[in-house]
Design an enzyme around this catalytic site. Sequence first.
Site, mmCIF file in Angstrom:
data_model
loop_
_atom_site.group_PDB
_atom_site.id
_atom_site.type_symbol
_atom_site.label_atom_id
_atom_site.label_comp_id
_atom_site.label_asym_id
_atom_site.label_seq_id
_atom_site.Cartn_x
_atom_site.Cartn_y
_atom_site.Cartn_z
ATOM 1 N N GLU A 1 4.065 -0.891 2.609
ATOM 2 C CA GLU A 1 3.949 -2.341 2.560
ATOM 3 C C GLU A 1 2.985 -2.855 3.631
ATOM 4 O O GLU A 1 2.240 -3.807 3.410
ATOM 5 C CB GLU A 1 5.322 -2.994 2.758
ATOM 6 N N PRO B 1 2.832 15.604 3.898
ATOM 7 C CA PRO B 1 4.156 15.001 3.720
ATOM 8 C C PRO B 1 4.135 13.495 3.943
ATOM 9 O O PRO B 1 3.340 12.970 4.734
ATOM 10 C CB PRO B 1 5.015 15.697 4.789
ATOM 11 N N ARG B 2 5.015 12.797 3.256
ATOM 12 C CA ARG B 2 5.084 11.340 3.347
ATOM 13 C C ARG B 2 5.509 10.884 4.740
ATOM 14 O O ARG B 2 4.947 9.941 5.294
ATOM 15 C CB ARG B 2 6.075 10.816 2.294
ATOM 16 N N MET C 1 -1.733 11.243 11.519
ATOM 17 C CA MET C 1 -1.449 9.891 11.021
ATOM 18 C C MET C 1 -2.753 9.131 10.848
ATOM 19 O O MET C 1 -3.709 9.332 11.584
ATOM 20 C CB MET C 1 -0.530 9.148 11.997
ATOM 21 N N ASN D 1 2.135 5.525 -3.978
ATOM 22 C CA ASN D 1 1.014 4.659 -4.324
ATOM 23 C C ASN D 1 -0.189 5.469 -4.806
ATOM 24 O O ASN D 1 -0.861 6.123 -4.009
ATOM 25 C CB ASN D 1 0.632 3.823 -3.107
ATOM 26 N N GLU E 1 -4.446 4.195 -3.848
ATOM 27 C CA GLU E 1 -5.315 4.732 -2.802
ATOM 28 C C GLU E 1 -6.185 5.855 -3.347
ATOM 29 O O GLU E 1 -7.387 5.924 -3.067
ATOM 30 C CB GLU E 1 -4.480 5.234 -1.626
#
Length: 421
Positions: free
Chosen positions: A60, A266-267, A308, A334, A337
């Site tokens: 978000e 990984p998320r 990150m 998502n 992207e």
Amino acid sequence: MPKFVYTLLMYLVALLLPLKLLWRGLKQPEYRQHVGERYGFYSQTAKAPLIWVHCVSVGETRATQPLIQALLKEYPQHQLLMTHGTPTGRETGLQLWQQEIASGRVLQAYLPVDTPGAAKRFLNHFNPVLGLLMETELWFHLIDQAKRRQIPVAILSARLSEKSARGYAKLGDLTRNGLQQLALVVAQTEADAQRLQALGASNVIVCGNLKFDVTPPADSAEKGAALRQLLGKDRTVCMAASTREGEEALILDAVQNSDILLLLVPRHPQRFAEVESLLKARALNYVLRTELAQPLNEDVQVVLGNSMGEMYAYYAASDFAVMGGSLQPLGGQNLIEAATMGVPTILGPNMFNFAQVTREAVAAKAAVQMADISELATQIDTLTRNAEKRKAMSEAAKEFALKHRGTTQRLMAAIEGLLRK
């Protein structure tokens, strides 16, 4: 659910919250910071009329980027408050708006647990002129207290799957009254709008998906090209994007007889060590992204994306992607992207949180979706061997992403109307 039952549950959540933060803090120390904010106690104060934007986590927060840019430009006399629910969401906001946060134009805080007292303290302290909740965040006491103070609150870019709609429907009048107290609900699709209206929302419009308007960092292509030099130009690179629990093993099974290089991302950063342990247990030859400084040897099978802020660079360095969250019944992640970066994408059968955009991406031939997870190895092999198909899907993905831009302008028009009132 009667409101007093919801209130009791929120007090129970507030009572147990320190234990949760302590437990999560064992793996991610940031959870032990700013604990007072979780209960509505804040140190920073607003010095100008405040527009409050709530974006709970990383997805978000990234999606709000074009909206925040537009708000900063259109309302220079206002400050912005970004509230989050997770440390990773907060850190993402800091990365995106470091200068604005340093100057005080943008404030950051955690949204408090939804008890009546915490909601009152939050609103009394910041006194926003407008509240914007991204996607579908329904905090009933906070919405009620804002209504009492005549602070308009809107949900923007709202999406609601059939499963989530059934869950909210079980709350009965609590959901209906909460939705009716909102000044505006802006849905992503007609289907989302219909589900929200069925639950009781009365002032609903459709503006599209804000994620299509997110612009990749200007240096994404350059960083992706530099990363690809390290990965090897002659190897086919498959990115496993934003994978979640149980999915890494499925992907590793699917590529075990392939000669591709797997870029495994990984998320959640707190799972980096867990996924690395899986690679060790399988005796795979892997390299950590944070330790990748020289071109890879050909015997390296996996690069673990443990950094990150590099998602766009990861996509730019890949030939195609497998979308995480879709191989298990988790709703998907998502895919916009990937489309923006022109990356062909393999989607699992569980994309129900992105149902509309999935149908449109598949129809545009920007992505392929499996009916069953057993197809994964075949789909990976097909894209690995067929460079022409990858090229065609890449062009289709770029066109698909470009076609759906423009949501920010429609949202800003709606926001202007709320502020005028």
